[in-house]
Scaffold this motif. Structure first.
Motif, mmCIF file in Angstrom:
data_model
loop_
_atom_site.group_PDB
_atom_site.id
_atom_site.type_symbol
_atom_site.label_atom_id
_atom_site.label_comp_id
_atom_site.label_asym_id
_atom_site.label_seq_id
_atom_site.Cartn_x
_atom_site.Cartn_y
_atom_site.Cartn_z
ATOM 1 N N LYS A 1 31.168 -66.761 -21.033
ATOM 2 C CA LYS A 1 30.089 -65.911 -20.515
ATOM 3 C C LYS A 1 29.871 -64.704 -21.424
ATOM 4 O O LYS A 1 28.741 -64.278 -21.648
ATOM 5 N N ASP A 2 30.969 -64.161 -21.954
ATOM 6 C CA ASP A 2 30.861 -63.028 -22.871
ATOM 7 C C ASP A 2 30.131 -63.433 -24.141
ATOM 8 O O ASP A 2 29.278 -62.703 -24.646
ATOM 9 N N GLN B 1 27.961 -65.882 -24.410
ATOM 10 C CA GLN B 1 26.562 -66.083 -24.039
ATOM 11 C C GLN B 1 25.825 -64.756 -23.922
ATOM 12 O O GLN B 1 24.689 -64.618 -24.367
#
Length: 100
Positions: free
Chosen positions: A26-27, A29
């Motif tokens: 997620k980081d 992204q």
């Protein structure tokens, strides 16, 4: 009982490890989206940015200046109709002491 506790602990460790991996993805992204937005914003600003002089030049094309005769006719029309609900503002006109 001890076997069940070990399996529970192992399962929780697996969940924690998977959550760490998810957070890392997620980081990544988020970083990718942020860099994409920044580059897009920079391109848009470059495309839309105009200097003050170019805006003034383009704004002056096709404009006609207000002549004193046309200004007098507009004021006479307003006075004749006695319509005080409209305000007229004339910019760039020198003020006089005896204005009513």
């Amino acid at each position: 009982m001890v076997v069940l506790q070990r399996k529970l602990i192992e399962s929780q460790e697996n969940v924690i490890e998977l959550q760490k991996q998810l957070l890392e993805l997620k980081d990544k992204q988020l970083c990718a989206v942020t860099s994409c937005v920044k580059s897009s914003d920079q391109e848009t600003v470059k495309e839309e940015f105009k200097s003050y002089s170019s805006v003034v030049k383009s704004g002056q094309q096709g404009q006609t200046s207000v002549t004193p005769a046309s200004l007098v006719s507009v004021i006479k029309k307003v006075v004749d109709e006695e319509d005080r609900s409209h305000n007229i503002m004339v910019f760039g006109l020198a003020e006089e002491d005896k204005e009513d």
